[in-house]
Write a protein that holds these residues in place. Structure first.
Motif, mmCIF file in Angstrom:
data_model
loop_
_atom_site.group_PDB
_atom_site.id
_atom_site.type_symbol
_atom_site.label_atom_id
_atom_site.label_comp_id
_atom_site.label_asym_id
_atom_site.label_seq_id
_atom_site.Cartn_x
_atom_site.Cartn_y
_atom_site.Cartn_z
ATOM 1 N N TRP A 145 -2.825 -4.455 -7.738
ATOM 2 C CA TRP A 145 -3.467 -3.432 -7.882
ATOM 3 C C TRP A 145 -4.839 -4.095 -8.326
ATOM 4 N N PRO B 202 -1.117 13.888 -5.470
ATOM 5 C CA PRO B 202 -1.533 12.804 -6.451
ATOM 6 C C PRO B 202 -2.821 12.279 -6.126
ATOM 7 N N GLY C 284 6.300 3.039 -7.349
ATOM 8 C CA GLY C 284 4.893 3.250 -7.256
ATOM 9 C C GLY C 284 4.347 4.254 -8.360
ATOM 10 N N ARG C 285 4.969 5.428 -8.513
ATOM 11 C CA ARG C 285 4.703 6.459 -9.418
ATOM 12 C C ARG C 285 4.737 6.272 -10.569
ATOM 13 N N MET D 13 2.005 3.003 -3.481
ATOM 14 C CA MET D 13 1.260 3.544 -4.573
ATOM 15 C C MET D 13 1.596 4.891 -4.836
ATOM 16 N N TYR D 14 1.789 5.878 -4.081
ATOM 17 C CA TYR D 14 2.680 7.029 -4.558
ATOM 18 C C TYR D 14 3.705 7.527 -4.140
ATOM 19 N N GLN E 212 -8.048 -3.952 0.959
ATOM 20 C CA GLN E 212 -6.528 -3.176 0.962
ATOM 21 C C GLN E 212 -6.019 -3.117 -0.298
ATOM 22 N N LEU F 65 -4.580 -1.839 -3.665
ATOM 23 C CA LEU F 65 -4.096 -0.856 -4.299
ATOM 24 C C LEU F 65 -5.111 -0.174 -5.550
ATOM 25 N N ARG G 150 0.723 -1.141 -0.044
ATOM 26 C CA ARG G 150 0.027 0.150 -0.297
ATOM 27 C C ARG G 150 0.899 1.225 -0.011
#
Lengths: 294, 463
Positions: free
Chosen positions: B351, B277, A273-274, A267-268, B250, B252, A264
Motif C-alpha cells: 500500500w 467501494p 483486502g476489504r 484491494m476491494y 502499481q 495499492l 492489486r
C-alpha cells in the motif's frame, strides 16, 4: 433490461445464467467478457462469456458468489432481468485470428481452474467446431465444485479432471497433471492456455516455462468501466503497463507480473483486502467497502 | 437592489467549511432579482465580442436583454437556439477565457457575469417546465451519434432540431459522458441538472441506447451498412488515463483521476448506500493541475482527507479554471506547486506510504509557451501520503479507430477531423470533442458537436 432466460446452480456458490443481449450475442467471440449490473445501486461486475447463441440472442455467464453484489445476483431467477449487460469487451482469443491450417497443426493444452472452466469452454468449443481437438485439464478443489464436465467432454480431445483433495478424477493440482502429461505420459504441446485464479495461472506459467511451452493466460483484475477509461485494471506485462480491459484480457503468461497483479486484486475484491482497507482507514471509514455498506 | 456597475452582482455560495464536508452544489446561483440586476450591466454592444468568445456562439446580448425585461422564457429560447446544455455550460465553462474574457465591461471593471446569467435562465426554465422547441418537419434520414457526452448531446440535439432521426450509442450504463462520470456532484448536480438536460435532448426526439460499446458491440461500418444510418458522429471522448511511468505506480492506493472520479460520480461511491467501494484516504496527493485534478482533490477532501495538489509548474500555469482553484483553496486544499513526484513508496503490504518529490524552478518557455519546469538539484524530499491520484490527462482510446475502415488517426492516435465541420477521412463520418483534440473542455466539445451537425446536414442535404 436484459432478461434471464435460464438460471441454474452448477455447484455450491457457482451459478450459470443465459441472458438476452442481442448485440453482445451477435458480436462476441471466445476470450471476451461482459460487465453486468444488477440494479440501480449495483456494482459493475466483469464476467467472462461462457457461451453464446447468436440465433436466440443470448449469452451464457457463469459466476461465483464472492461478495455482496454476487450474493444478491445468485437469487435472480428465470424471467428476472439485469439492469445492465454490456459487451463484448476485451480482445477475442488470438486463436480465432490465426491461420486455420497453422492452427490445425498445433497441439493445444487448456488448463482450467475452478470457475476458469467457464471461459475455457467457448475456446475449446470453437476449436472443436473448426475440427481441432484440444486437450483440457480441469481442476477443482473437490468433486462438488467441479463444473461443466459433460459439456467440456463433448468438445475436447482428451479431458483430464483433477481434484485437489482427490475426491474425483486425478488427485492434486493442475500443475502436477501438466508435469505428468509431459514427463511421464508422452504428451507434447505447442501452446498452453490457462484460465483460473491468478495464483493458479502463476504456477501454471512457472511449470510451463520449464518446458518452454508458450502459455496464454486470461487476467481478471479489478475493473470499473471496462472500456479503457479508468485504468483500475492495469498490470505489468514484460515491464510495460497494460490495461486488461482493452489490451487483454489475454496475455503472454510468461511475461505477466503475477505477484503485483495478485496484490492489486486484493484491494476491494477479497474479504481480506476489504477488511484491511477498513482497518487502514480507521476513523475515516464511511462504508462503501462492499462489506458494511449494504 | 443597488449595485456598483463595475462589479458583478455577487453570487451566493455554500460556506466553504460547511461544503467541504458535503457533496451538495457549491454555487447557489442567482435568483430572478439578482439576475435582472446583473443583466442591466450589459451594454448590448452592437459588435458583441462575447459572442465571438463563445464556441457555440450564443446570442449573449440577446438573451441578457430578455433577462433585463424579466422575460426568462424568451431568454431561454434565445440560448437554446445555440446550446443544448445551458444549465451545464453555465456551471462548467471557463467563462473567464471565453465570453466574459471578451466583455467590454471587463476593461474597466468586472465583466458581465454571463455564465451565472446563463445558469439562472436554464435553471428557471427547468423549474418552470419549459422545453426547447423541436423540429417542424422530418428529414427522413438517420444519424448515429457515438457517445453521449457534451459533443454527442450537442450534435444529436442540433440534428434532431433540423429534423433528423438521431440515435445516441453510449458505452456506459448512464448517458452524459464526462458530465456524469467526471465532473462531481458539488459542481454539477446529476439528477437535478444533467439528467434534466438529457431529458430535454430526448424531448427533441433523440433516442439513447446505453451499454453499446461502438467498436466492440457493433462497428461503425455495421451501423452504416446493416442498421441504415446515413451518417455518423463520433464523440467518444478522450479515453485512456496517463500515468507518469515512475516506480511504484502499481502500488495499492494509486488511482487515475478517472477511476477515482468514476467511482465517486458515476457509481456514487461517496454515498454509503452504493455497493461500489472507494478508498477514503487520510492524506491524499493529487498529481496534476487541471480541472480534473481539482475535481479529484475536492472529492477526496469531502471523503475526509487532507489533500495536496502536487503540480510541477507555478500557480500561474495551473490549467484549471480560476474559479475551481479559488474554491479548492477556500475549502482547504493545500497546493504544493513547483513540485514533481519521482517515485511512489509502498509499505510491506504494497500500500502507498509516501511519495518522493523534487522541487522545480521555471526555466525558458517550452513549445506550449509556458515556462519549462526544471529540477532543483538536491531538492528531493518525501511526503507521507496513503493515496495518490494521477491526473495527467488521457490518451485516445483505440476502440473505434482500430475497428473502422478508412478512419485516419494522427500521430497522437486522435481521430483526424477537418476543423470547420469535423469531417473525417471516411465518407459520412464526422468527429469532434476530445476524441479529436485530446482532453479539452466541455464547451469546446460542444462547439465541435455543433459544427459537425452543420457538416452532417450539408452532407446529407447534398446526397
Amino acid at each position: 433490461m436484459y432478461r434471464i432466460t435460464k438460471a441454474e446452480k452448477l455447484a455450491e456458490n457457482i451459478y450459470l445464467m443465459d441472458v438476452e443481449a442481442k448485440r453482445v450475442a451477435k458480436a462476441c467471440e471466445p476470450g471476451q467478457f461482459v460487465i453486468v449490473r444488477m440494479d440501480e445501486a449495483g456494482e459493475r461486475i466483469p464476467l467472462t462469456i461462457c457461451d453464446y447463441d447468436r440465433e436466440k440472442g443470448t449469452v451464457t455467464i457463469v459466476f461465483q458468489v464472492v461478495g455482496a453484489a454476487t450474493e444478491l445476483m445468485r437469487h435472480l431467477k428465470t424471467g428476472d432481468a439485469f439492469q445492465d449487460f454490456v459487451g463484448p469487451l476485451g480482445c477475442p482469443s488470438e486463436l480465432i485470428h490465426e491461420d486455420k491450417a497453422v492452427l490445425k497443426q498445433k497441439k493445444i493444452l487448456f488448463v482450467a481452474g475452478g470457475l476458469g472452466t467457464a471461459p475455457v469452454y467457448p475456446q475449446v468449443k470453437w476449436l472443436h467446431e473448426q475440427g481441432i481437438a484440444a486437450d483440457v485439464i480441469v481442476g477443482a478443489k473437490t468433486k462438488d465444485l467441479l463444473i461443466m464436465e459433460k459439456e467440456m467432454e463433448a468438445v475436447s480431445g482428451n479431458l483430464y479432471v483433477t481434484t485437489d483433495d482427490g475426491s474425483y478424477g486425478r488427485s492434486g493440482m493442475v500443475t502436477k497433471v501438466i508435469e505428468d502429461l509431459i514427463e511421464s505420459e508422452g504428451r507434447q504441446y505447442d501452446l498452453c492456455v490457462a484460465i483460473g485464479p491468478m495464483i493458479m495461472m502463476k504456477f501454471v506459467c512457472l511449470t510451463t516455462k520449464k518446458y518452454d511451452l508458450p502459455t496464454i493466460v486470461s487476467m481478471n483484475p479489478i475493473m470499473v468501466d471496462g472500456t479503457g477509461m479508468c485504468g483500475a485494471c492495469r498490470l505489468t506485462v514484460d515491464g510495460e503497463v497494460k490495461f486488461a480491459c482493452v489490451d487483454g484480457p489475454e496475455f503472454d503468461g510468461h511475461k505477466v507480473d503475477f505477484d503485483q497483479a495478485m496484490k492489486r486484486q486484493q484491494m476491494y475484491k477479497t474479504k481480506e483486502g476489504r477488511d484491511f482497507l477498513k482497518a487502514k482507514e480507521g476513523d475515516t471509514h464511511h462504508g462503501g467497502c462492499g462489506n458494511c455498506a449494504s | 437592489m443597488t449595485t456598483d456597475v463595475l462589479k458583478k452582482v455577487p453570487v451566493r455560495e455554500q460556506d466553504a467549511k460547511q461544503r467541504a464536508a458535503n457533496f451538495e452544489e457549491v454555487c447557489l446561483g442567482y435568483d430572478k432579482e439578482e439576475a435582472m440586476c446583473e443583466a442591466t450591466r450589459c451594454i448590448n454592444c452592437k459588435n458583441a465580442q462575447c459572442i465571438k468568445g463563445c464556441p457555440v456562439a450564443i446570442n449573449i446580448p440577446g438573451f441578457i436583454e430578455k433577462v433585463k425585461e424579466g422575460d426568462i422564457a424568451a431568454a431561454y429560447q434565445v440560448i437554446s437556439e445555440a446550446s443544448a446544455l445551458p444549465a451545464v455550460c453555465g456551471r462548467v465553462c471557463p467563462q473567464e477565457s471565453q465570453c466574459e474574457g471578451k466583455c467590454i465591461r471587463g476593461i474597466k471593471g468586472e465583466p458581465v457575469s454571463i455564465g451565472k446569467l446563463e445558469r439562472f435562465v436554464a435553471d428557471w426554465a427547468r423549474e418552470n417546465g419549459i422545453k426547447p422547441d423541436g423540429a417542424k418537419e422530418k428529414k427522413g434520414k438517420k444519424v448515429a451519434v457515438i457517445g453521449s457526452g457534451p459533443a454527442g448531446l450537442t450534435c444529436a440535439g442540433d440534428l434532431a432540431k433540423m429534423g433528423y432521426e438521431v440515435t445516441i450509442f453510449e458505452a456506459l450504463h448512464e448517458p452524459g459522458g464526462v458530465l456524469v462520470y467526471g465532473i462531481p456532484e458539488f459542481r454539477l448536480p446529476k439528477e437535478a441538472v444533467v439528467a434534466k438536460e438529457i431529458e430535454n435532448v430526448k424531448s427533441l426526439g433523440v433516442k439513447i441506447e446505453t451499454n453499446v460499446v461502438v467498436g466492440k458491440s457493433v462497428t461503425i461500418d455495421e451501423l452504416m451498412e446493416e442498421e441504415g444510418f446515413d451518417a455518423v458522429f463520433i464523440g467518444s471522448g478522450a479515453g485512456l488515463p496517463k500515468f507518469m511511468g515512475i516506480p511504484g505506480e502499481q502500488a495499492l492506493g494509486v488511482f487515475s483521476a478517472n477511476e477515482y472520479l468514476t467511482r465517486s460520480n458515476l457509481m456514487k461511491a461517496f454515498d454509503e448506500s452504493s455497493n461500489t467501494p472507494i478508498m477514503h484516504g487520510k492524506k491524499v496527493a493529487v498529481v496534476g493541475g487541471g480541472n480534473v485534478a481539482m475535481d479529484a482533490a475536492r472529492t477526496a477532501l469531502r471523503l475526509g482527507a487532507e489533500v495536496h495538489i502536487v503540480y510541477r509548474r507555478s500557480e500561474e500555469e495551473l490549467p484549471a479554471r480560476v474559479e475551481e482553484v479559488h474554491h479548492a483553496k477556500e475549502e482547504g486544499i493545500i497546493f504544493d506547486l513547483l513540485t514533481n513526484p519521482t517515485e511512489i513508496l509502498a509499505d510491506e503490504n504494497g500500500w502507498v506510504s509516501g511519495i518522493k518529490c523534487v522541487r522545480m524552478e521555471l526555466g525558458e518557455p517550452d513549445a506550449s509557451g509556458r515556462r519549462r519546469p526544471v529540477v532543483i538539484e538536491g531538492s528531493e524530499f518525501t511526503m507521507e501520503v496513503d493515496t495518490v491520484i494521477m491526473s495527467l490527462g488521457t490518451s485516445p482510446n483505440p476502440l473505434i479507430s482500430s475497428t473502422t475502415k478508412g478512419l485516419e488517426v494522427n500521430k497522437y492516435k486522435c481521430i483526424v477531423a477537418e476543423e470547420e465541420f469535423g469531417a473525417t477521412t471516411k465518407e459520412g463520418v464526422y468527429a469532434g470533442g476530445d476524441a479529436v483534440t485530446g482532453a479539452a473542455t466541455v464547451i469546446l466539445a460542444m462547439g465541435a458537436g455543433k459544427a459537425a451537425a452543420k457538416g452532417i446536414d450539408e452532407y446529407l442535404s447534398s446526397k
